[in-house]
Design a protein around this motif. Structure first.
Motif, PDB file in Angstrom:
ATOM      1  N   UNK A 194      20.792   1.002  -5.108  1.00  0.00           N
ATOM      2  CA  UNK A 194      20.902  -0.449  -4.937  1.00  0.00           C
ATOM      3  C   UNK A 194      22.194  -0.815  -4.202  1.00  0.00           C
ATOM      4  N   UNK A 195      23.308  -0.250  -4.614  1.00  0.00           N
ATOM      5  CA  UNK A 195      24.590  -0.565  -3.976  1.00  0.00           C
ATOM      6  C   UNK A 195      24.633  -0.057  -2.540  1.00  0.00           C
ATOM      7  N   UNK A 196      24.043   1.116  -2.305  1.00  0.00           N
ATOM      8  CA  UNK A 196      24.063   1.673  -0.953  1.00  0.00           C
ATOM      9  C   UNK A 196      23.193   0.843  -0.012  1.00  0.00           C
ATOM     10  N   UNK A 197      22.034   0.418  -0.486  1.00  0.00           N
ATOM     11  CA  UNK A 197      21.166  -0.434   0.340  1.00  0.00           C
ATOM     12  C   UNK A 197      21.840  -1.760   0.668  1.00  0.00           C
TER      13      UNK A 197
ATOM     14  N   UNK B   7      12.510   5.484 -10.364  1.00  0.00           N
ATOM     15  CA  UNK B   7      13.516   6.360  -9.760  1.00  0.00           C
ATOM     16  C   UNK B   7      12.893   7.327  -8.762  1.00  0.00           C
ATOM     17  N   UNK B   8      13.730   7.894  -7.913  1.00  0.00           N
ATOM     18  CA  UNK B   8      13.218   8.782  -6.871  1.00  0.00           C
ATOM     19  C   UNK B   8      12.548   9.995  -7.498  1.00  0.00           C
TER      20      UNK B   8
ATOM     21  N   UNK C 263       0.827  -1.202   0.000  1.00  0.00           N
ATOM     22  CA  UNK C 263       0.000   0.000   0.000  1.00  0.00           C
ATOM     23  C   UNK C 263       0.863   1.254   0.000  1.00  0.00           C
ATOM     24  N   UNK C 264       1.955   1.235   0.789  1.00  0.00           N
ATOM     25  CA  UNK C 264       2.852   2.389   0.840  1.00  0.00           C
ATOM     26  C   UNK C 264       3.526   2.618  -0.510  1.00  0.00           C
ATOM     27  N   UNK C 265       3.933   1.530  -1.171  1.00  0.00           N
ATOM     28  CA  UNK C 265       4.591   1.657  -2.479  1.00  0.00           C
ATOM     29  C   UNK C 265       3.606   2.169  -3.525  1.00  0.00           C
TER      30      UNK C 265
ATOM     31  N   UNK D  82      14.851  -6.183  -4.295  1.00  0.00           N
ATOM     32  CA  UNK D  82      14.795  -6.330  -5.756  1.00  0.00           C
ATOM     33  C   UNK D  82      14.281  -5.065  -6.449  1.00  0.00           C
ATOM     34  N   UNK D  83      13.558  -4.206  -5.745  1.00  0.00           N
ATOM     35  CA  UNK D  83      12.992  -3.003  -6.375  1.00  0.00           C
ATOM     36  C   UNK D  83      14.058  -1.995  -6.774  1.00  0.00           C
TER      37      UNK D  83
END
Length: 741
Positions: free
Chosen positions: A167-170, A85-86, A75-77, A158-159
Motif C-alpha cells: 500500500x505504501x509503495x503504491x 495478500x500476494x 475479471x483479472x482480479x 483501496x484493495x
C-alpha cells in the motif's frame, strides 16, 4: 538499358502448379495515362483517401493490436492476477513484493528511444494481424497506461490497504508519477507524438497519497526494527517479543530486510528530490543534491542485493539480461494489455519492458543529469545560460532532466529585461525606462524565453523549432529598428540625458539581437550534422552556408563587444577581409578570434568539396527528383525566409565555388590559417575547459585537412587516389582521409 534508352524486357517468372504470372505493366501504364491530374483512385472495394487516412502501422506509439487476456479489471482480479495478500507464505509474499518493486522501476524508465523490436508478424488472406512487442517505457514518451499502470495494484488503491508494504509503495509510485507528469507538462519537453502526459483517467491520486512519505517512513521503520532484531537473534541475544519477523525463514531474514530497505529508501529519496527541485527560485537545489547522493547510494545497495535474490529465486538457475526483476522471476499483478479496454485512446499494444539492470543504469544517468541541473548557478548571464543548455544537451539528457532544467533554473529570478541588457553589454542599467514596456521589447523577452525552452528539447524537435523561430527574430529586429529610429529622432531634438541613455541601450540591444539571430542559425546548421540530415553531396553547400553565417556572427559579436568596451572609435569593417587582416592596430577579442578559426575551417571545407566536385573526384548526385538548386532550397529554406544572411542565394553559392580547384587551395590554405589562429587564441581560454577542448578539436581537423589537401594537390592526376571524410575529431567539421586504392 537498351541503346534507345528503353528498359530491357524482364525475364518472365516461371509459372507454378496453381499460378500463371502475367506482365501487367502495360495495364498500369494505360491506367496512369487515363488518370487525370487531381483525380483519386476509387473502386467498389478501394478508396485512396480512406487508405491514406488509415491508422499508421509499424510505429510503437500508434500501431494497434487487440490481443487481451482479460476484458476488465474485475475479471483479472477474480482470476487471481493481483492477489492480496500476494501469498499465504510470508517468504514468498516478500519475494514477490520485491519483484513488483523491480518491475515497476523497469516500467518507469527506458534507455533508448527507437529500440523497438519487431518480434512477430502474421498475415492471412482475410485480415492482417500484427503483434509487435516494443522495448518501451514511460520516461521515453510511451503510454502511462501501458507501462507503470500495467500494475493492477495501482488501479484499485483501496484493495492494497490491508498490505502495509504494498500500500505504501503504491502510494509513493502514484505520487512520483504525478510529480514527474506535472513538471514535464509544464516544461513541454516531451515530443508532440509522445503519450507521456496523457493520464487516460487513471488513478494518479488516491486518498491519502499526499501522506505517502509518512506511510513509507512507518513501513521503513518497521523493517529496520526487524533487521535489527534478526541481527540480535544471530548473536544469541534476547529478541524483543513485540517484533514480528518479516518472513518465516530466519536464514533469509537479513537479506530480504536489506533488499526491501534499499528499495524503499531509494523511492523516498527520489520523491524528496522531485519535491525539492519544485521549490521556487531554486531554494531546494542544495537539498536536492543531498537526495541525489542518497539515491545513488541506494542504487549501489540494490545492485549488491541482486545476487542474494537470484540465489533464493525458485526455478531460476542463471541471470538473464532481459529480466525485469533482480531475482529473474516474473512479477505478479501486471497485465500490459488490460488498459486497452479501460482507456479508449490508449494504443492496445503488447509491450516488452526494459530489463531491470538497464533501468538502474537509466536512473544513474538521470540522477547525474539532475545533479548537473542542481549544481548550475542560479544567477547566470544569458549567454552563459544558452551555452550551458547546449553543453548539457551533448550528454543526451532524458526529457525528465530537461524538464527540470526549465523549471525556473534558467530564467525567472531576474526580470528578462535585465537579462537582455546584461547580455547586450549594459549590466549597469538599473533604472526603470518606459521603453522596456514597449510591445516589441516584451516580445523580445518572450522570444528569449522560448529560445531557452526550445534548446531544452530533443535535437530533432529543437532544429525544427529553431528554423521557424528565425523568422520571429528577424521580424522583431525590424520592428525594434523602426522603434529605434523613432526614438533617435526624438533624442536628436532634445538634450535630455535619459533619452540619450535610451538611445545607447537601443543600439546595444539591436546589435545583440542581430548576433543572437546568427547564433541561432549557426546552431540550426550544426544540428543537421548531429541528426545526419546531410549527405556527402550536400557538404559543399552546407559548409559554405556555415561560412557566410559565421562571418555575420563574427561581425556582429565584434561590433557588440566593441560597443560594450567603448573602444569602437572607428567604424567596424563589414567585409570578410576585416577578420582576416593580420596587420590591425587594435586587439581583436579572443571570442572573435575563436570564431575566425571556424570561419577559415568552414571556408576551407567548402572549397575542398567544391574542388573535388569540379575536378570530378566526387561523383555528382544524379537524382531524378532533386536538382542541386532544389536541394539548396530544401536545406536552407527556413534561413532564406528569415533573410539570414541577406542577399544570399543559390546563385551566390555557385559563383563562390564554381572555380575552386586544388591548385588555388594550395596557395590559399584556409586550414593552416584556422590552425594558426586556434593555437594563438588558446592562452586566452586557459580557464575555460569547454572552449579549450573545442579549439583543440578545430586544430586537429585543420591540421589533418591541411595534410590531406597537400596530398591531393601533389597527386592531382593519380586516379588511384581516393578521398573520404569522417567526423572522428569533430561532430560537424569533417576530417579528410586520403588513401591509395
Amino acid at each position: 538499358m537498351a541503346e534507345d534508352g528503353s528498359l530491357p524486357p524482364r525475364a518472365s517468372i516461371p509459372s507454378g502448379d496453381n499460378s500463371v504470372w502475367a506482365d501487367v505493366s502495360p495495364l498500369l501504364q494505360a491506367a496512369c495515362q487515363d488518370l487525370q491530374e487531381g483525380e483519386l483512385i476509387h473502386g467498389d472495394n478501394f478508396n485512396l483517401f480512406a487508405a491514406m487516412s488509415a491508422l499508421e502501422i509499424m510505429d510503437p506509439k500508434m500501431d494497434s493490436g487487440i490481443a487481451c487476456t482479460y476484458y476488465s479489471l474485475d475479471e483479472a482480479i477474480e482470476n487471481g492476477v493481483a492477489p492480496i495478500p500476494i501469498s499465504a507464505d510470508k517468504t514468498t509474499d516478500v519475494r514477490c513484493m520485491i519483484d513488483i518493486m523491480d518491475h515497476l522501476l523497469a516500467c518507469e524508465v527506458s534507455l533508448s528511444k527507437g529500440a523497438e523490436k519487431f518480434l512477430s508478424f502474421s498475415k492471412t488472406y482475410s485480415n492482417i494481424s500484427i503483434v509487435r512487442l516494443t522495448n518501451a517505457t514511460w520516461h521515453k514518451g510511451h503510454s502511462l497506461a501501458q507501462t507503470v499502470y500495467s500494475c493492477l495494484y495501482l488501479l484499485r488503491p483501496e484493495r492494497t490497504s490491508s498490505h502495509a508494504l504494498l500500500h505504501s509503495y503504491c502510494k509513493v509510485i502514484r505520487a512520483t508519477c504525478k510529480a514527474i507528469l506535472s513538471v514535464v507538462s509544464q516544461a513541454r519537453t516531451h515530443e508532440e507524438e509522445d503519450l507521456f502526459t496523457m493520464a487516460y483517467g487513471l488513478p494518479l491520486s488516491g486518498d491519502g497519497d499526499e501522506k505517502c512519505l509518512s506511510m513509507l517512513n512507518a513501513v521503513e521503520e518497521t523493517i529496520s526494527r526487524q533487521l535489527r532484531a534478526c541481527k540480535v537473534s544471530s548473536s544469541k541475544r534476547r529478541v524483543p517479543e513485540d517484533i514480528e519477523p518479516l518472513q518465516n525463514n530466519p536464514d533469509l531474514e537479513e537479506g530480504y530486510c536489506k533488499a526491501l530497505l534499499c528499495r524503499l529508501r531509494f523511492r523516498k529519496h527520489f520523491y524528496h528530490l522531485l519535491m525539492s527541485m519544485k521549490r521556487p527560485q531554486g531554494r531546494g537545489l542544495e537539498l536536492a543534491r543531498k537526495h541525489i547522493a542518497s539515491c545513488i547510494s541506494e542504487i549501489d545497495y540494490i545492485r549488491k542485493c541482486s545476487e542474494f535474490l537470484r540465489a533464493n529465486a525458485h526455478g531460476i538457475s542463471e541471470q538473464n539480461l532481459d529480466n525485469t526483476t533482480a531475482s529473474g522471476c516474473q512479477p505478479i499483478g501486471f497485465d500490459a494489455s488490460l488498459n486497452c479496454r479501460l482507456s479508449a485512446p490508449t494504443p492496445p499494444r503488447s509491450i516488452k519492458i526494459h530489463s531491470w539492470e538497464k533501468a538502474l543504469e537509466y536512473f544513474m544517468k538521470l540522477l547525474q543529469d539532475l545533479n548537473v541541473v542542481c549544481s548550475y548557478s542560479l544567477d547566470p548571464s544569458l549567454e552563459a545560460a544558452l551555452l550551458f543548455v547546449v553543453k548539457f544537451q551533448k550528454s543526451r539528457p532524458d526529457l525528465v532532466a530537461r524538464a527540470h532544467l526549465q523549471d525556473g533554473k534558467l530564467y525567472g529570478r531576474d526580470p528578462m529585461f535585465s537579462m537582455i541588457t546584461g547580455a547586450a553589454g549594459l549590466p549597469g542599467v538599473t533604472e526603470n525606462y518606459d521603453f522596456q514596456k514597449n510591445e516589441f521589447m516584451v516580445q523580445l523577452g518572450q522570444l528569449v524565453i522560448n529560445l531557452l525552452k526550445i534548446l531544452c528539447t530533443n535535437a530533432a524537435w529543437q532544429r525544427r523549432k529553431l528554423g521557424k523561430m528565425l523568422q520571429d527574430w528577424h521580424v522583431t529586429y525590424v520592428q525594434l529598428e523602426m522603434t529605434f529610429k523613432g526614438e533617435f529622432e526624438e533624442a536628436s531634438k532634445t538634450s535630455n540625458n535619459k533619452q540619450k541613455i535610451c538611445f545607447k541601450i537601443y543600439q546595444h540591444i539591436l546589435a545583440w539581437v542581430e548576433e543572437q539571430t546568427y547564433w541561432i542559425a549557426f546552431r540550426f546548421l550544426n544540428l543537421g550534422f548531429e541528426l545526419e540530415l546531410y549527405s556527402v553531396h550536400d557538404y559543399c553547400m552546407v559548409y559554405w552556408y556555415i561560412y557566410v553565417v559565421l562571418i555575420k556572427l563574427t561581425e556582429k559579436k565584434h561590433l557588440r563587444m566593441a560597443m560594450s568596451s567603448d573602444s569602437a572609435k572607428k567604424k567596424t569593417k563589414k567585409k570578410r577581409d576585416s577578420f582576416k587582416d593580420g596587420e590591425i592596430d587594435y586587439q581583436i577579442p579572443a571570442a572573435v578570434m575563436f570564431l575566425q578559426s571556424q570561419i577559415y575551417l568552414a571556408e576551407g571545407l567548402s572549397m575542398m568539396f567544391a574542388a573535388l566536385r569540379n575536378e570530378c573526384r566526387i561523383v555528382p548526385l544524379q537524382s531524378p527528383f532533386n536538382t542541386e538548386h532544389e536541394i539548396f532550397i530544401q536545406q536552407f529554406e527556413l534561413l532564406q525566409k528569415a533573410c539570414v544572411p541577406d542577399h544570399i542565394s543559390y546563385v551566390s553559392f555557385k559563383e563562390s565555388t564554381m572555380h575552386a580547384n586544388f591548385s588555388t587551395l594550395a596557395i590559399c590554405d584556409y586550414f593552416k590559417e584556422a590552425q594558426r589562429i586556434a593555437k594563438e587564441v588558446k592562452s586566452s581560454f586557459a580557464n575555460d575547459p569547454d572552449t579549450m577542448a573545442e579549439l583543440c578539436r578545430v586544430e586537429q581537423v585543420a591540421e589533418r585537412n591541411s595534410i590531406a589537401l597537400n596530398v591531393c594537390q601533389a597527386g592531382a592526376l593519380d586516379p588511384k587516389l581516393k578521398i573520404s571524410f569522417t567526423f572522428c575529431h569533430h561532430p560537424f567539421y569533417a576530417t579528410a582521409i586520403v588513401k591509395r586504392s
